[in-house]
Design a protein around this motif. Structure first.
Motif, PDB file in Angstrom:
ATOM      1  N   SER A  18       0.812  -1.217   0.000  1.00 26.67           N
ATOM      2  CA  SER A  18       0.000   0.000   0.000  1.00 26.67           C
ATOM      3  C   SER A  18       0.846   1.268   0.000  1.00 26.67           C
ATOM      4  O   SER A  18       0.329   2.363  -0.183  1.00 26.67           O
ATOM      5  N   GLY A  19       2.169   1.114   0.234  1.00 21.93           N
ATOM      6  CA  GLY A  19       3.053   2.272   0.326  1.00 21.93           C
ATOM      7  C   GLY A  19       3.238   2.742   1.755  1.00 21.93           C
ATOM      8  O   GLY A  19       4.081   3.583   2.037  1.00 21.93           O
ATOM      9  N   LEU A  20       2.430   2.196   2.666  1.00 22.41           N
ATOM     10  CA  LEU A  20       2.537   2.564   4.070  1.00 22.41           C
ATOM     11  C   LEU A  20       3.683   1.788   4.719  1.00 22.41           C
ATOM     12  O   LEU A  20       4.181   0.813   4.159  1.00 22.41           O
ATOM     13  N   LEU A  21       4.063   2.223   5.906  1.00 21.46           N
ATOM     14  CA  LEU A  21       5.191   1.603   6.595  1.00 21.46           C
ATOM     15  C   LEU A  21       4.769   0.792   7.801  1.00 21.46           C
ATOM     16  O   LEU A  21       3.845   1.167   8.528  1.00 21.46           O
ATOM     17  N   MET A  22       5.488  -0.298   8.022  1.00 16.32           N
ATOM     18  CA  MET A  22       5.385  -1.085   9.247  1.00 16.32           C
ATOM     19  C   MET A  22       6.751  -0.959   9.919  1.00 16.32           C
ATOM     20  O   MET A  22       7.780  -1.274   9.313  1.00 16.32           O
ATOM     21  N   LEU A  23       6.746  -0.473  11.150  1.00 10.74           N
ATOM     22  CA  LEU A  23       7.980  -0.346  11.915  1.00 10.74           C
ATOM     23  C   LEU A  23       8.059  -1.486  12.909  1.00 10.74           C
ATOM     24  O   LEU A  23       7.075  -1.787  13.594  1.00 10.74           O
ATOM     25  N   SER A  24       9.210  -2.134  12.994  1.00  7.68           N
ATOM     26  CA  SER A  24       9.441  -3.199  13.967  1.00  7.68           C
ATOM     27  C   SER A  24      10.594  -2.753  14.848  1.00  7.68           C
ATOM     28  O   SER A  24      11.626  -2.307  14.343  1.00  7.68           O
ATOM     29  N   TYR A  25      10.391  -2.867  16.160  1.00  6.19           N
ATOM     30  CA  TYR A  25      11.414  -2.380  17.080  1.00  6.19           C
ATOM     31  C   TYR A  25      11.413  -3.208  18.358  1.00  6.19           C
ATOM     32  O   TYR A  25      10.401  -3.785  18.740  1.00  6.19           O
ATOM     33  N   PRO A  26      12.575  -3.277  19.019  1.00  3.66           N
ATOM     34  CA  PRO A  26      12.645  -4.038  20.264  1.00  3.66           C
ATOM     35  C   PRO A  26      11.849  -3.346  21.363  1.00  3.66           C
ATOM     36  O   PRO A  26      11.923  -2.133  21.516  1.00  3.66           O
ATOM     37  N   LEU A  27      11.079  -4.129  22.059  1.00  7.45           N
ATOM     38  CA  LEU A  27      10.265  -3.612  23.154  1.00  7.45           C
ATOM     39  C   LEU A  27      11.184  -3.252  24.321  1.00  7.45           C
ATOM     40  O   LEU A  27      12.026  -4.053  24.720  1.00  7.45           O
ATOM     41  N   ARG A  28      11.033  -2.034  24.822  1.00  7.30           N
ATOM     42  CA  ARG A  28      11.835  -1.599  25.971  1.00  7.30           C
ATOM     43  C   ARG A  28      11.091  -1.980  27.240  1.00  7.30           C
ATOM     44  O   ARG A  28       9.954  -1.574  27.455  1.00  7.30           O
ATOM     45  N   MET A  42       9.234 -15.293  26.804  1.00  7.05           N
ATOM     46  CA  MET A  42       8.874 -14.237  25.852  1.00  7.05           C
ATOM     47  C   MET A  42      10.116 -13.557  25.274  1.00  7.05           C
ATOM     48  O   MET A  42      10.032 -12.798  24.330  1.00  7.05           O
ATOM     49  N   TRP A  43      11.252 -13.820  25.866  1.00  5.62           N
ATOM     50  CA  TRP A  43      12.508 -13.162  25.502  1.00  5.62           C
ATOM     51  C   TRP A  43      13.429 -14.245  24.962  1.00  5.62           C
ATOM     52  O   TRP A  43      14.083 -14.938  25.705  1.00  5.62           O
ATOM     53  N   LYS A  44      13.476 -14.398  23.673  1.00  6.31           N
ATOM     54  CA  LYS A  44      14.200 -15.510  23.069  1.00  6.31           C
ATOM     55  C   LYS A  44      15.596 -15.098  22.617  1.00  6.31           C
ATOM     56  O   LYS A  44      15.810 -14.006  22.119  1.00  6.31           O
ATOM     57  N   GLU A  45      16.538 -16.024  22.776  1.00  3.58           N
ATOM     58  CA  GLU A  45      17.913 -15.860  22.299  1.00  3.58           C
ATOM     59  C   GLU A  45      18.550 -14.544  22.735  1.00  3.58           C
ATOM     60  O   GLU A  45      19.288 -13.910  21.988  1.00  3.58           O
ATOM     61  N   GLY A  46      18.262 -14.118  23.944  1.00  2.00           N
ATOM     62  CA  GLY A  46      18.895 -12.927  24.487  1.00  2.00           C
ATOM     63  C   GLY A  46      18.432 -11.602  23.905  1.00  2.00           C
ATOM     64  O   GLY A  46      18.998 -10.571  24.194  1.00  2.00           O
ATOM     65  N   SER A  47      17.427 -11.626  23.062  1.00  2.00           N
ATOM     66  CA  SER A  47      16.936 -10.363  22.497  1.00  2.00           C
ATOM     67  C   SER A  47      15.505 -10.111  22.971  1.00  2.00           C
ATOM     68  O   SER A  47      14.737 -11.037  23.172  1.00  2.00           O
ATOM     69  N   PRO A  48      15.164  -8.841  23.134  1.00  2.00           N
ATOM     70  CA  PRO A  48      13.827  -8.510  23.642  1.00  2.00           C
ATOM     71  C   PRO A  48      12.728  -8.814  22.625  1.00  2.00           C
ATOM     72  O   PRO A  48      13.008  -8.960  21.430  1.00  2.00           O
ATOM     73  N   PRO A  49      11.491  -8.893  23.099  1.00  2.00           N
ATOM     74  CA  PRO A  49      10.365  -9.089  22.176  1.00  2.00           C
ATOM     75  C   PRO A  49      10.300  -7.937  21.165  1.00  2.00           C
ATOM     76  O   PRO A  49      10.697  -6.816  21.466  1.00  2.00           O
ATOM     77  N   ILE A  50       9.808  -8.228  19.980  1.00  2.00           N
ATOM     78  CA  ILE A  50       9.692  -7.222  18.917  1.00  2.00           C
ATOM     79  C   ILE A  50       8.264  -6.695  18.878  1.00  2.00           C
ATOM     80  O   ILE A  50       7.306  -7.466  18.908  1.00  2.00           O
TER      81      ILE A  50
END
Length: 115
Positions: A18-28, A42-50
């Motif tokens: 659609s031309g719109l954006l989806m932003l994915s970021y680590p949950l603080r 909920m926190w896999k492989e040492g990285s926070p949930p997205i």
């Protein structure tokens, strides 16, 4: 209004069909909540949930203008011109949206005299 927003480098941008954006970021998370998230898997492989945030047309326009060079005022002026709204309405809407992005950790602000 003279501050310049800068994108967080940890954000993944996906342009949809659609031309719109989806932003994915680590949950603080605060340390206590991070510990609970790890314990419950909920926190896999040492990285926070997205977390994901889908921007609408207006949000996409503003996000695309965030380059570390455009001031909040400049972004609001472009917004006002594109959507034919009063400058003050554009300033309020733009500042509010950028403040929300800042609270989520998606952007930071440089002062007008910053490099």
């Amino acid at each position: 209004m003279s501050c310049k927003p800068v994108k967080n480098r940890d954000i993944d941008e996906t342009r949809m069909d659609s031309g719109l954006l989806m932003l994915s970021y680590p949950l603080r998370l605060k340390p206590l909540f991070a510990d609970v998230a790890k314990r419950f898997g909920m926190w896999k492989e040492g990285s926070p949930p997205i977390k994901r945030l889908e921007l609408d047309e207006m949000g996409t326009l503003v996000w695309d203008m965030i380059d570390g060079k455009n001031s909040v005022r400049k972004i609001a002026e472009e917004f006002a011109a594109k959507y034919q709204v009063l400058p003050r309405e554009a300033e309020v809407a733009t500042a509010s949206f950028l403040r929300d992005l800042g609270k989520r950790g998606l952007i930071a602000f440089r002062g007008k005299h910053s490099g």
